[in-house]
Design a protein around this motif. Sequence first.
Motif, PDB file in Angstrom:
ATOM      1  N   PHE C  57       0.823  -1.203   0.000  1.00  0.00           N
ATOM      2  CA  PHE C  57       0.000   0.000   0.000  1.00  0.00           C
ATOM      3  C   PHE C  57       0.859   1.255   0.000  1.00  0.00           C
ATOM      4  CE2 PHE C  57      -4.297  -1.498   0.304  1.00  0.00           C
ATOM      5  CZ  PHE C  57      -4.981  -0.404  -0.188  1.00  0.00           C
ATOM      6  N   ALA C  58       2.013   1.164   0.632  1.00  0.00           N
ATOM      7  CA  ALA C  58       2.910   2.316   0.606  1.00  0.00           C
ATOM      8  C   ALA C  58       3.294   2.631  -0.836  1.00  0.00           C
ATOM      9  CB  ALA C  58       4.151   2.029   1.445  1.00  0.00           C
ATOM     10  N   PHE C  59       3.541   1.605  -1.638  1.00  0.00           N
ATOM     11  CA  PHE C  59       3.905   1.871  -3.033  1.00  0.00           C
ATOM     12  C   PHE C  59       2.728   2.413  -3.825  1.00  0.00           C
ATOM     13  CE2 PHE C  59       7.659  -0.574  -1.936  1.00  0.00           C
ATOM     14  CZ  PHE C  59       8.624   0.246  -2.495  1.00  0.00           C
ATOM     15  N   ALA C  60       1.510   1.939  -3.505  1.00  0.00           N
ATOM     16  CA  ALA C  60       0.337   2.547  -4.138  1.00  0.00           C
ATOM     17  C   ALA C  60       0.310   4.030  -3.783  1.00  0.00           C
ATOM     18  CB  ALA C  60      -0.931   1.847  -3.669  1.00  0.00           C
ATOM     19  N   GLY C  61       0.620   4.340  -2.533  1.00  0.00           N
ATOM     20  CA  GLY C  61       0.634   5.724  -2.078  1.00  0.00           C
ATOM     21  C   GLY C  61       1.732   6.538  -2.748  1.00  0.00           C
ATOM     22  N   ILE C  62       2.873   5.914  -2.949  1.00  0.00           N
ATOM     23  CA  ILE C  62       3.971   6.624  -3.619  1.00  0.00           C
ATOM     24  C   ILE C  62       3.549   6.991  -5.033  1.00  0.00           C
ATOM     25  CG2 ILE C  62       6.284   6.287  -4.597  1.00  0.00           C
ATOM     26  CD1 ILE C  62       6.895   4.677  -1.969  1.00  0.00           C
ATOM     27  N   GLY C 135      -3.607  15.598   3.882  1.00  0.00           N
ATOM     28  CA  GLY C 135      -3.354  15.163   2.517  1.00  0.00           C
ATOM     29  C   GLY C 135      -3.540  16.277   1.504  1.00  0.00           C
ATOM     30  N   LEU C 136      -3.577  15.914   0.265  1.00  0.00           N
ATOM     31  CA  LEU C 136      -3.755  16.873  -0.830  1.00  0.00           C
ATOM     32  C   LEU C 136      -5.183  16.760  -1.345  1.00  0.00           C
ATOM     33  CD1 LEU C 136      -0.392  16.083  -2.639  1.00  0.00           C
ATOM     34  CD2 LEU C 136      -0.912  18.166  -1.348  1.00  0.00           C
ATOM     35  N   THR C 137      -5.780  17.907  -1.615  1.00  0.00           N
ATOM     36  CA  THR C 137      -7.160  17.861  -2.080  1.00  0.00           C
ATOM     37  C   THR C 137      -7.400  18.845  -3.223  1.00  0.00           C
ATOM     38  OG1 THR C 137      -7.646  19.428  -0.329  1.00  0.00           O
ATOM     39  CG2 THR C 137      -8.306  17.150   0.054  1.00  0.00           C
ATOM     40  N   SER C 138      -8.579  18.750  -3.753  1.00  0.00           N
ATOM     41  CA  SER C 138      -9.093  19.628  -4.808  1.00  0.00           C
ATOM     42  C   SER C 138      -8.083  19.953  -5.908  1.00  0.00           C
ATOM     43  CB  SER C 138      -9.679  20.936  -4.237  1.00  0.00           C
ATOM     44  OG  SER C 138      -9.305  21.139  -2.910  1.00  0.00           O
ATOM     45  N   ALA C 216      -1.858   1.424  -9.880  1.00  0.00           N
ATOM     46  CA  ALA C 216      -3.236   1.454  -9.380  1.00  0.00           C
ATOM     47  C   ALA C 216      -3.445   2.685  -8.502  1.00  0.00           C
ATOM     48  CB  ALA C 216      -3.531   0.175  -8.594  1.00  0.00           C
ATOM     49  N   GLY C 217      -2.433   3.014  -7.681  1.00  0.00           N
ATOM     50  CA  GLY C 217      -2.538   4.164  -6.792  1.00  0.00           C
ATOM     51  C   GLY C 217      -2.709   5.471  -7.572  1.00  0.00           C
ATOM     52  N   MET C 218      -2.045   5.542  -8.707  1.00  0.00           N
ATOM     53  CA  MET C 218      -2.124   6.756  -9.527  1.00  0.00           C
ATOM     54  C   MET C 218      -3.555   7.028  -9.987  1.00  0.00           C
ATOM     55  SD  MET C 218       1.369   6.834 -11.772  1.00  0.00           S
ATOM     56  CE  MET C 218       0.547   6.029 -13.028  1.00  0.00           C
ATOM     57  N   VAL C 219      -4.232   5.979 -10.435  1.00  0.00           N
ATOM     58  CA  VAL C 219      -5.619   6.168 -10.876  1.00  0.00           C
ATOM     59  C   VAL C 219      -6.498   6.512  -9.664  1.00  0.00           C
ATOM     60  CG1 VAL C 219      -7.585   5.107 -12.015  1.00  0.00           C
ATOM     61  CG2 VAL C 219      -5.268   4.576 -12.779  1.00  0.00           C
ATOM     62  N   TYR C 220      -6.233   5.804  -8.568  1.00  0.00           N
ATOM     63  CA  TYR C 220      -7.019   6.033  -7.356  1.00  0.00           C
ATOM     64  C   TYR C 220      -6.977   7.494  -6.923  1.00  0.00           C
ATOM     65  CZ  TYR C 220      -8.448   5.779  -2.482  1.00  0.00           C
ATOM     66  OH  TYR C 220      -9.080   5.999  -1.298  1.00  0.00           O
ATOM     67  N   ALA C 221      -5.823   8.120  -7.143  1.00  0.00           N
ATOM     68  CA  ALA C 221      -5.647   9.503  -6.684  1.00  0.00           C
ATOM     69  C   ALA C 221      -6.690  10.447  -7.270  1.00  0.00           C
ATOM     70  CB  ALA C 221      -4.248   9.992  -7.051  1.00  0.00           C
ATOM     71  N   PHE C 222      -7.272  10.072  -8.414  1.00  0.00           N
ATOM     72  CA  PHE C 222      -8.208  10.986  -9.059  1.00  0.00           C
ATOM     73  C   PHE C 222      -9.666  10.584  -8.869  1.00  0.00           C
ATOM     74  CE2 PHE C 222      -4.130  11.414 -11.117  1.00  0.00           C
ATOM     75  CZ  PHE C 222      -3.950  12.789 -11.011  1.00  0.00           C
ATOM     76  N   PHE C 223      -9.891   9.507  -8.113  1.00  0.00           N
ATOM     77  CA  PHE C 223     -11.274   9.107  -7.829  1.00  0.00           C
ATOM     78  C   PHE C 223     -12.019  10.252  -7.150  1.00  0.00           C
ATOM     79  CE2 PHE C 223     -11.020   4.175  -7.579  1.00  0.00           C
ATOM     80  CZ  PHE C 223     -10.769   4.135  -8.934  1.00  0.00           C
ATOM     81  N   ASP C 224     -11.491  10.677  -6.028  1.00  0.00           N
ATOM     82  CA  ASP C 224     -12.154  11.750  -5.285  1.00  0.00           C
ATOM     83  C   ASP C 224     -11.325  13.026  -5.300  1.00  0.00           C
ATOM     84  OD1 ASP C 224     -14.158   9.952  -4.568  1.00  0.00           O
ATOM     85  OD2 ASP C 224     -12.959   9.215  -2.881  1.00  0.00           O
ATOM     86  N   ASN C 225     -10.294  13.035  -6.147  1.00  0.00           N
ATOM     87  CA  ASN C 225      -9.361  14.150  -6.185  1.00  0.00           C
ATOM     88  C   ASN C 225      -8.839  14.511  -4.796  1.00  0.00           C
ATOM     89  OD1 ASN C 225      -9.273  14.469  -8.940  1.00  0.00           O
ATOM     90  ND2 ASN C 225     -11.113  15.748  -8.961  1.00  0.00           N
ATOM     91  N   THR C 226      -8.533  13.456  -4.052  1.00  0.00           N
ATOM     92  CA  THR C 226      -7.877  13.679  -2.764  1.00  0.00           C
ATOM     93  C   THR C 226      -7.034  12.454  -2.411  1.00  0.00           C
ATOM     94  OG1 THR C 226      -8.216  13.877  -0.380  1.00  0.00           O
ATOM     95  CG2 THR C 226     -10.000  12.916  -1.624  1.00  0.00           C
ATOM     96  N   VAL C 227      -5.860  12.706  -1.852  1.00  0.00           N
ATOM     97  CA  VAL C 227      -5.051  11.613  -1.303  1.00  0.00           C
ATOM     98  C   VAL C 227      -4.702  11.992   0.130  1.00  0.00           C
ATOM     99  CG1 VAL C 227      -4.010  10.608  -3.358  1.00  0.00           C
ATOM    100  CG2 VAL C 227      -3.030  12.679  -2.397  1.00  0.00           C
ATOM    101  N   ASN C 228      -4.864  11.034   1.043  1.00  0.00           N
ATOM    102  CA  ASN C 228      -4.455  11.319   2.417  1.00  0.00           C
ATOM    103  C   ASN C 228      -3.792  10.112   3.052  1.00  0.00           C
ATOM    104  OD1 ASN C 228      -6.785   9.752   3.159  1.00  0.00           O
ATOM    105  ND2 ASN C 228      -7.956  11.572   2.598  1.00  0.00           N
TER     106      ASN C 228
END
Lengths: 271, 293, 316
Positions: C57-62, C135-138, C216-228
């Motif tokens: 999961f850390a790599f998904a986060g990276i 995290g980063l948002t919007s 996979a993490g990269m695509v996930y980042a744009f689901f809700d336009n937020t990563v935390n």
Amino acid sequence: MTAGKTFIEISNLSKRFGGLTAVDDVDFEVREGEVLGLIGPNGAGKSTTFNLICGYYPANTGSIRLDGKEIIGQPPHKIAALGIMRTFQHNMPFEGMSVTENVMVGAHTTLHGGLIPVLLGTGRARSEERALRKKADELIDFVGLSEERDTPVTSLSFGQGRLLETARALAGEPRLILFDEPAAGLTPSECVRLSEIIRGIADRGIAVLLIEHDMHFLMSLAERVVVLNFGSKIADALPQDIRNNPAVIQAYLGDAAVIGADTENGSGADA
Amino acid sequence: MADLLELLVSATASGCVYGLIALAYLLVLRPTGVINFASGEWAMMGAYAAYVISDAGGLPPILAIPAAALVLAIIGWLTEWLTVRPLVERGAGHLAPILALLGMLVIYHQVVLLSFSEDQYPLDGPFGFGRIEFGLLAGSYQDFFIVGATIAIFIGFWLFFERTVWGRSFEAVAINRRAAALMGINLRMVTALSFAGAAAIAATAGVLDSPRGSVEANMSLPLAVQGFSALIIGGINRVEGALLGGIVLAFAEDLTRRYAPIPSGLALGVTPVLLITFLLVLPNGILRAKEAK
Amino acid sequence: MGAAIRWGGAALIMCVVPFLLPLYEMDVYRKMLFWVALAISYNFLFGIAGQMALSHFAFAGIGAYTVVILMTQAGVPLLLAIPLALGLAGILAFIVSFAATRLEGFYLALATLAFAQLFIVILDEGGALTGGTGGLTSYKLPLVFGFEIQGPWLAIAMALVLLLTLAFLLRIDRSWYGRACRAIRDNGEAAAAMGVDVKRTKIMAFTLTSVMAAGAGMVYAFFDNTVNPPVFGLENAFMLLFMVIIGGSGSHLGAIVGAVLLRLLQDMLEPFVGQFHVMGLGILMVVVILVQPKGLVGIWDDLVGRKRAGRRKAKP
Ligand SMILES: Nc1ncnc2c1ncn2[C@@H]1O[C@H](COP(=O)(O)OP(=O)(O)O)[C@@H](O)[C@H]1O
Ligand SMILES: [Mg+2]
């Protein structure tokens, strides 16, 4: 089978574990197509010698030359790639894989395509895979495991496990194959079969180094026998001469029956 | 200076708690080769047990400690019997019990969350709240009590392993299971006792630690992580290693938090950095194994 | 040919479904695809290559953080940010595995767990770069040909990542490389004696699967336009482990079944029992390990196998 040219040459090989010298200044050579027996009492350093040849741990001194080239210092997988394959004293199958896949792993060093052809699914990669499967099946037939092809590896009998290890080692197209007490734990009929298999291997021109306690088994196969005791080589001779070698009898003292020494008239040669 | 000395007392106390958890890991790891991530849960459950015993049961805190340890010993023994023994007897590898215990970790945690309504409960130490000063050394009653109790426990275990036949048989199992079985040592018994003992020790750690904060379900994860970090730092081969590792870890944490010119959040990185460093550079920890006799 | 139709069919279904679902269900669906994609690559790492790493999961986060940071803070265009983020994940994975693969069994688990912890600490303390604990948002994906990629289109992107991951791993699993990985998992010493370069094979498996997680993490980042940070923390890393084991570790199908089942369990039970559905997770885990270490897929095989054996016996 008359032995061919020298394949592997071991000289001054020593290995110490702490204060214990497990292998002490040993030298011998194995020729192509020859079955060389390696015997000695328990703890004599036979398995350690195997492990040194296979690069499992570094030697303290000495050299091991393959076709004249030094191989000491190479890691195990490189040594396998040079054509030295082995079976283990205690069976070490890949338990999560099928019998066929186990044998296919043995052929690892004979494969040439990298990962890219595999990913692209090229015809070359597929035909290599097909050929490999076929070769594995042939080897399984050769060692007589055809019936067990679909048996889970964990349900194989001990003897069948031995045969599987043999097929797996052969898949690497070895030029030297090491057997560590292959007959131990086998039924008499399995022994006979294994003996035939080893004969067949040597007849293909492969050098065989055979550790064995079952003297009957060994003597019927080996063309030459090296004897270790407390890590040192005490004899290197024809099988029929080993039995009555005083140093060997001394080493096995109290257990003379093991080597079938005929102490009464000194004519134990029936090989 | 007084600041530093006070820090030393509380860091030593934290180190003792980590050391006890590390000892709980060690007790299971040595004879079975299994790392039990549920050790932190056991500590947390021990704290809850002590709370119930002293709050509802009305037992004085000093008696709540052994009572909680006993409760957890039973839980540890049951855990071994239910989830580890069947796997060992089936000949499953080392991984299977580790994973089964991870499953148990989740179950324990949820049971506690289900059974208690509040997030935090207060737990009194046996000597209540207060400060004592020994010359320059100053700290809370509880800190000194933790240090004393931990030293007593470690001496007890050290004597047990070094001086008793029973302790020796644990060590024999740790060194070679099969040979120990041949010598007539009851492997089942040793394993069961390891789990019971480990759970009791973890519980003690939890009970000792809680008066410094509170009894809460969240306490388990940090304790689990600090426990195995202490274990790796000290070395898994000797009982004393667990305590040493715990103290080293606690000092590294506390000194960094207090004196390093970095944000306090970043100081949380000390534990993982130390753990990674030890795993890669000194995988046998500070204390090496004794030469085999 | 048959394979092409099957893969095409699967892709088509996975891409049409999100357009048929109401918004909430569509979100559940695409998050499930995210988990399935991660479970597939984690299964290769844990179940096939035998590495009990907790850094997936850390790599998904990276992957997620890097692509967002590159785009929003460095102004890198998306098409460049993607390979850069994958490359960074690959380099980090290589370094971690180069150091960690000499550690066996749970030592590897501890080392990668520490790495994952460290990653969270850095995210929490990263200031403006990572947005700290919030995290980063919007942020937003740039328009592609004037078209805004969002909602179900991101589900399609995730489906493609998933299928690519699966196709890639199926291919290598059925090759010499997959056999080498399994051989190392079963017995590293014997694998080396057969000529397998253990260290190299391990590093490759770790790096490849970690890069897949980053994808996979990269695509996930744009689901809700937020990563935390919490998303990429230890809890989810363990969840992934549970999914793979409960489904059937070492089996691609098992990973898919495990991920889908546990996601459904969570999404369907959570409204009723709150977070206590997690209890079911623990019980499932213990039962699977005790009853059938090959997981639900193994239990299914047992049932079908028994039925088949019964039929064979029934024949005269
Ligand atoms: N890895 C090791 N570490 C320490 N001692 C070893 C090791 N391997 C073998 N030995 C010791 O070396 C000696 C030779 O062992 P080995 O080669 O296994 O004998 P054998 O001839 O029976 O195969 C024995 O005394 C054994 O205890
Ligand atoms: Mg031997």
